[in-house]
Structure formats: structure tokens, C-alpha cells
Design an enzyme around this catalytic site. Sequence first.
Site, PDB file in Angstrom:
ATOM      1  N   GLU A   1       3.650  52.635  -5.856  1.00  0.00           N
ATOM      2  CA  GLU A   1       2.308  52.533  -6.449  1.00  0.00           C
ATOM      3  C   GLU A   1       1.400  51.543  -5.730  1.00  0.00           C
ATOM      4  O   GLU A   1       0.180  51.601  -5.860  1.00  0.00           O
ATOM      5  CB  GLU A   1       2.399  52.161  -7.937  1.00  0.00           C
ATOM      6  CG  GLU A   1       2.864  50.735  -8.212  1.00  0.00           C
ATOM      7  CD  GLU A   1       2.920  50.408  -9.712  1.00  0.00           C
ATOM      8  OE1 GLU A   1       3.549  51.170 -10.472  1.00  0.00           O
ATOM      9  OE2 GLU A   1       2.334  49.382 -10.104  1.00  0.00           O
TER      10      GLU A   1
ATOM     11  N   ASP B   1       4.809  55.307 -16.206  1.00  0.00           N
ATOM     12  CA  ASP B   1       3.590  54.498 -16.130  1.00  0.00           C
ATOM     13  C   ASP B   1       3.620  53.666 -14.853  1.00  0.00           C
ATOM     14  O   ASP B   1       2.625  53.042 -14.496  1.00  0.00           O
ATOM     15  CB  ASP B   1       3.483  53.577 -17.346  1.00  0.00           C
ATOM     16  CG  ASP B   1       2.200  52.771 -17.313  1.00  0.00           C
ATOM     17  OD1 ASP B   1       1.128  53.397 -17.233  1.00  0.00           O
ATOM     18  OD2 ASP B   1       2.261  51.523 -17.326  1.00  0.00           O
TER      19      ASP B   1
ATOM     20  N   HIS C   1      -0.068  52.709 -14.391  1.00  0.00           N
ATOM     21  CA  HIS C   1       0.263  51.322 -14.778  1.00  0.00           C
ATOM     22  C   HIS C   1      -0.745  50.797 -15.812  1.00  0.00           C
ATOM     23  O   HIS C   1      -1.338  49.732 -15.650  1.00  0.00           O
ATOM     24  CB  HIS C   1       0.297  50.407 -13.543  1.00  0.00           C
ATOM     25  CG  HIS C   1       1.211  49.232 -13.710  1.00  0.00           C
ATOM     26  ND1 HIS C   1       2.034  48.774 -12.705  1.00  0.00           N
ATOM     27  CD2 HIS C   1       1.444  48.416 -14.774  1.00  0.00           C
ATOM     28  CE1 HIS C   1       2.706  47.726 -13.138  1.00  0.00           C
ATOM     29  NE2 HIS C   1       2.372  47.489 -14.403  1.00  0.00           N
TER      30      HIS C   1
ATOM     31  N   ARG D   1       9.242  49.081 -14.186  1.00  0.00           N
ATOM     32  CA  ARG D   1       8.827  49.003 -12.786  1.00  0.00           C
ATOM     33  C   ARG D   1       9.338  50.231 -12.053  1.00  0.00           C
ATOM     34  O   ARG D   1      10.470  50.675 -12.273  1.00  0.00           O
ATOM     35  CB  ARG D   1       9.372  47.734 -12.108  1.00  0.00           C
ATOM     36  CG  ARG D   1       8.667  46.448 -12.488  1.00  0.00           C
ATOM     37  CD  ARG D   1       7.231  46.379 -11.957  1.00  0.00           C
ATOM     38  NE  ARG D   1       6.545  45.148 -12.311  1.00  0.00           N
ATOM     39  CZ  ARG D   1       5.773  44.975 -13.385  1.00  0.00           C
ATOM     40  NH1 ARG D   1       5.570  45.970 -14.230  1.00  0.00           N
ATOM     41  NH2 ARG D   1       5.194  43.810 -13.612  1.00  0.00           N
TER      42      ARG D   1
HETATM   43  P1  NAI Z   1      12.073  40.652 -21.449  1.00  0.00           P
HETATM   44  O1  NAI Z   1      12.484  39.623 -20.438  1.00  0.00           O
HETATM   45  O2  NAI Z   1      11.723  40.216 -22.825  1.00  0.00           O
HETATM   46  O3  NAI Z   1      13.244  41.758 -21.588  1.00  0.00           O
HETATM   47  C1  NAI Z   1      13.922  42.298 -20.499  1.00  0.00           C
HETATM   48  C2  NAI Z   1      15.318  42.690 -20.989  1.00  0.00           C
HETATM   49  O4  NAI Z   1      15.989  43.339 -19.910  1.00  0.00           O
HETATM   50  C3  NAI Z   1      16.162  41.489 -21.406  1.00  0.00           C
HETATM   51  O5  NAI Z   1      16.733  41.680 -22.681  1.00  0.00           O
HETATM   52  C4  NAI Z   1      17.228  41.422 -20.328  1.00  0.00           C
HETATM   53  O6  NAI Z   1      18.464  40.942 -20.812  1.00  0.00           O
HETATM   54  C5  NAI Z   1      17.325  42.886 -19.918  1.00  0.00           C
HETATM   55  N1  NAI Z   1      17.942  43.071 -18.608  1.00  0.00           N
HETATM   56  C6  NAI Z   1      17.946  42.223 -17.546  1.00  0.00           C
HETATM   57  N2  NAI Z   1      18.672  42.742 -16.552  1.00  0.00           N
HETATM   58  C7  NAI Z   1      19.129  43.933 -16.988  1.00  0.00           C
HETATM   59  C8  NAI Z   1      19.932  44.931 -16.393  1.00  0.00           C
HETATM   60  N3  NAI Z   1      20.457  44.782 -15.177  1.00  0.00           N
HETATM   61  N4  NAI Z   1      20.209  46.041 -17.113  1.00  0.00           N
HETATM   62  C9  NAI Z   1      19.723  46.194 -18.370  1.00  0.00           C
HETATM   63  N5  NAI Z   1      18.961  45.264 -18.987  1.00  0.00           N
HETATM   64  C10 NAI Z   1      18.663  44.153 -18.301  1.00  0.00           C
HETATM   65  O7  NAI Z   1      10.887  41.451 -20.774  1.00  0.00           O
HETATM   66  P2  NAI Z   1       9.816  42.376 -21.504  1.00  0.00           P
HETATM   67  O8  NAI Z   1       8.645  41.558 -21.889  1.00  0.00           O
HETATM   68  O9  NAI Z   1      10.469  43.203 -22.512  1.00  0.00           O
HETATM   69  O10 NAI Z   1       9.333  43.283 -20.254  1.00  0.00           O
HETATM   70  C11 NAI Z   1      10.218  44.181 -19.612  1.00  0.00           C
HETATM   71  C12 NAI Z   1       9.582  44.676 -18.324  1.00  0.00           C
HETATM   72  O11 NAI Z   1       8.467  45.510 -18.631  1.00  0.00           O
HETATM   73  C13 NAI Z   1       8.978  43.576 -17.445  1.00  0.00           C
HETATM   74  O12 NAI Z   1       9.964  42.991 -16.601  1.00  0.00           O
HETATM   75  C14 NAI Z   1       7.917  44.289 -16.656  1.00  0.00           C
HETATM   76  O13 NAI Z   1       8.424  44.688 -15.403  1.00  0.00           O
HETATM   77  C15 NAI Z   1       7.612  45.525 -17.498  1.00  0.00           C
HETATM   78  N6  NAI Z   1       6.222  45.518 -17.954  1.00  0.00           N
HETATM   79  C16 NAI Z   1       5.428  46.597 -17.670  1.00  0.00           C
HETATM   80  C17 NAI Z   1       4.112  46.621 -18.069  1.00  0.00           C
HETATM   81  C18 NAI Z   1       3.228  47.809 -17.825  1.00  0.00           C
HETATM   82  O14 NAI Z   1       2.005  47.716 -18.012  1.00  0.00           O
HETATM   83  N7  NAI Z   1       3.755  48.960 -17.443  1.00  0.00           N
HETATM   84  C19 NAI Z   1       3.500  45.469 -18.737  1.00  0.00           C
HETATM   85  C20 NAI Z   1       4.435  44.415 -19.063  1.00  0.00           C
HETATM   86  C21 NAI Z   1       5.741  44.443 -18.649  1.00  0.00           C
END
Ligand code: NAI
Length: 329
Positions: free
Chosen positions: A263, A258, A295, A234
Site C-alpha cells: 500500500e 483495509d 486504510h 497490516r
Molecule cells: P494491541 O497491542 O492492543 O493488541 C495486539 C494483540 O496482538 C495483543 O493481544 C498481542 O498479544 C497480539 N499478538 C502479538 N503478536 C502476536 C502473534 N504473533 N500472533 C497473534 N497475536 C499476537 O493492538 P491493537 O490496538 O488491538 O491494534 C492491533 C493492530 O491493528 C495494530 O498493531 C495496527 O497494526 C492495526 N491498526 C490498524 C488500523 C487501521 O486503520 N487499519 C488502525 C489502528 C491499528
Amino acid sequence: MKVAVYSAHDFELPYLEKAISKDHSVTYTKHELSDVTIYFSQGCDAVALFTSDKADEGVLEKLNAIGIKNIVLRSVGFDHVDLIKAKELGMRIANVPAYSPYSVAEHAVTLLTAINRKLIQSRALINKNDFRLDGLTGFDLHEKTVGIIGLGKIGEIFAKIMNGFGCKLLCYDPHLKQSDNYSFKIENVSLKKLCAESDIISIHCPLNKYTKHLLNASVFSLMKKGIYIINTARGAIIKTEDLFTFLDNDLIGGLGLDVYEFEKGLFFHDHSKDGVKDAILQKLRAYPNVLITGHQAFLTETALKNIADTTAYNLSCFEKEIPCKNIIL
Ligand code: NAI
């Protein structure tokens, strides 16, 4: 259910129509959800939202006032919804927790390799019939240290891919458990150590009050000179304005985005006629070592099908009042 689908894009319509329209009465609008587009969901039981649909306190109150208690998100992230307000209003919300973590992880790698190997400049030169190689030198990823912020579903796949390149892996994730097992070697370290030792940093954590502006001037100053930073998570995890001093002084060697802090209202829309007034974006995209995509990391056929199918499942659970495995509220 009667469902209003906001921000319905041409790229997803065939998938949504196939998955949702057979079981539900669906109306689609290209408009984003806002105070002025609420009327579109009048008479509906549910709204289906995209990441660009901001469901803030005011919007949620208006949805509630017209009887809408069900929200299905066509996204992993839910930072665009005021969950506290939604809970207070007794709303149900479900997301698509994992439509294809591969799509995003692979796009992060694509940004990294495209910047490193100067693919955009290379194409421009070739199209001008200039076949010289000056200015196109990259570096081997092999044996570089890669720091991953957030080792969740996407971060883990990104790590697996970088492990394949022969990189040394570090991560910063305060929520990892000792018992977590991976098919590659990775060390969970402090943010400070990750910054000091990484050649490449890729962001894969959610945006929340703890991660907003997590990467700012004081954190950039801990990084190695020439660091490559990739953000497919994000935009607001990076304090965008703080990037410029570091880009101007070659302290940041490459930047792949991305997602972009400002945005909203810009990405997912055609501004080719009215232009872009955002001075920060204009400045940012002028650097040859900055590559921005709008994005699109999620945008693969697999992901679009999974988003549509999961959205249909979430709606059916709400309709039948049966437990939904994707419920976040
Ligand atoms: P997930 O929930 O599986 O993994 C997120 C990880 O971040 C977890 O392991 C969590 O412990 C960790 N985390 C939480 N707070 C943290 C902090 N303060 N410092 C470091 N790590 C921390 O989520 P997933 O599926 O891996 O997605 C991650 C992010 O990717 C989503 O939240 C979303 O914002 C973004 N995303 C972007 C997309 C795009 O098209 N550009 C599409 C899908 C997701």
C-alpha cells in the site's frame, strides 16, 4: 515546540490545528517523510508522523543530523519506524496507543457484513434498475465460528461485537494470560485449530518479524473451504501473492482488506489520473468477493479527535521533559 507534521491530510487538519497549533509552532506538509522531504523539518524540534511515513535507518540518521530527537506518531502501529536505530540515536518516540479501537473493530465488521450480504453488487444492480436477488445470497453470522488473530484492544472489541451476533469465538494470541477475563466466552487455541474450525478469521495483531506473512499458502490450506478473511491490521501479515490460488478455487469465500502489503505510495493518494500500475492490486480488486478499503478503518470523528489530542499531549510531555504515558522509546 517547533513541529513538522508530515502526511497532513485534509481529513485530519481541523482536528490537528485545534489540538496542536495553540501550544506549538506547527508547519504542515502533505508530503510523506523521506530522504527528499527531510528539509521540511529543518529547524524543528519534533516531527509528527503518519503510518505512511517511513522512518527507516537512513531517514532517522538524517533527522538526527539536523537535531531532531523527538518523534510523535499519529498511529497505534509503529512498524514504519526503525526502533533499533532510533534507540541507538537516543531519540524519543511516542504513539497514540488507543485512539479508538472501536473505529477499527467496527470497520472489520463492516467489511465482513458488506461482503457477506453482497452490498456492493446489490447497489450496482439497484442503480441499473435490476431488482432481482440472484447472486446476492449471504449467510447468517449467528452460530458461525469466528477466529480472531490477536486479542488486544481492537480484537477484544471485535470479539464483543461478534459475540453479539451469536458467534462462537476462538482466538490465537500467544501472549494472553490465563488471568485475562472477558465479558464473552472465547477459547485461545493454536493457529492450526483456529484455521481448521473458523468460518471467519479476522486479523488484529501487530506486524512484526513474527507475524510477517503469518497467513501464507500453507496456513490458508489449513482453513475451511469458503473461509472469510478480514484484515484491518497490516497488509504484510498476509502473503498477498499466495491468496490467488485460494480465491480462484473458491477456497477463500470472501476477503476484506483495509490494509494491503504494497500500500505504501498508493493508499492515501489520488491516483485517478496516473492510474495504478500494481498488477497484484489490479488482480485482487477484480474479484467480486474481495472488498478493499484504503486504510480507512481508523477514520471516525472520535478517532481523529483522540489522535490529535494525544499527539498534542505527547508533544507537551516532550517539551516539558515530564513523563509521557505513551512513550515507546
Ligand atoms: P494491541 O497491542 O492492543 O493488541 C495486539 C494483540 O496482538 C495483543 O493481544 C498481542 O498479544 C497480539 N499478538 C502479538 N503478536 C502476536 C502473534 N504473533 N500472533 C497473534 N497475536 C499476537 O493492538 P491493537 O490496538 O488491538 O491494534 C492491533 C493492530 O491493528 C495494530 O498493531 C495496527 O497494526 C492495526 N491498526 C490498524 C488500523 C487501521 O486503520 N487499519 C488502525 C489502528 C491499528
